[in-house]
Scaffold this motif. Sequence first.
Motif: not given
Length: 399
Positions: A212-234, A321-324
């Motif tokens: 997710g980080a590899t793809q989101l870096k292209q758009f400067g949206a690295e912070i949204f990796v948290v939502e990607l991980i949490s929603i996909s896994i949960l 902390g930011m992740f949580l």
Amino acid sequence: MIRLKILACLNNSIAVTRRLTSHTAMTRPTITSESDATGVCIRIAGDLRTQSLDHVEEDFAALRPNGQDVVVDMAQVQSLDTGGAWLVANLVQRLGSSGAQVRLEGLDPAHSSLIETVSHNISEMTGDELPPRGFVNWVARIGEKTFGAWQDTLSIVGFLGLTLHRLVRTLIMPWRLRRAALVSQMEQVGFKALPIVSLMGFLIGVVLAFQGATQLKQFGAEIFVVELISISILRELGILLTAIIVAGRSGSAFTASIGSMKVQEEIDAMRTLGLDPIEVLVIPRVLALLIMLPILGFVADMAGLIGGALMSWIDLGVSPGMFLTRLKENTGVAQLAVGMIKAPFFALVIGVIACWQAMQVKGSSESVGQRTTASVVQSIFMVIAIDALFSIFFSELGV
């Protein structure tokens, strides 16, 4: 004197050689057939040994049953080995297939014993007939397989109904539950599976964060990796991959253990003693899955979030902390509930398919292996199919 001894030795050698030659020389076998009003008389003569059978194989094969009584005269058979005995036994079997009476006469007692032994085992030595070829036969085989699949579907639906009936009865009358068996199965299904499930969840979180980080870096949206991980896994990956692991690990164990009991006729012994195999063997295993699979799914979810948070910190600089904080703000309990709701359905499907396949074991240990493989394949397929149905259902509800 010495010359006389040498001549005597030579004479003895020549005599022994002649005796060996006369003993090992074979008379070519022959077979003749005569028919009259009373029946058919078949006369076999010579040495019916493997080395000389090529002379009479076609003659034996040419003899076909015609419904008349047959007498096989073997008074002139000089020697007989297993190959010759098989040829005679096969001839008797073919001629007797039309209902005619076949009688062997003139047999040496040793020859009679050998032919009788070969006759008892001739069905094991006969190879399987190749299936007929052609388009019509191919369509017929497709029809047979389709009908077999329909019969299996009806059987497994009936087994599901029987299992649910015993399960409800056990919940209404809890004293019927075999608690020791339930606790043992919970240990096998749940406690011993915790390491592999935790590792799987952790690695899935790491992979999701990295990709997710590899793809989101292209758009400067690295912070949204948290939502990607949490929603996909949960919602999906945590419980789905846990169910697949349980199907391969515990489902195969259920099929192998109950299937081995079926081969050794232990299940028949249970019925003889008045015990219900569904209540004794199936219910503890299904209940153990119903209890432990949601717990394993939750452990996989937490391990996945830890792995994702760790990789996000290393690769993107997103602190724990930011992740949580983003996890609390943008991921609700509903996402976890969507995944956990699927767990009991996955558990029921895995348990029922594994135990049903075990009950279909027949004959030998080879059948146990085949049914175990089928159990794992069908369980994984059904888990993925049910997950797809839930995804469509929640999508229609807007959840």
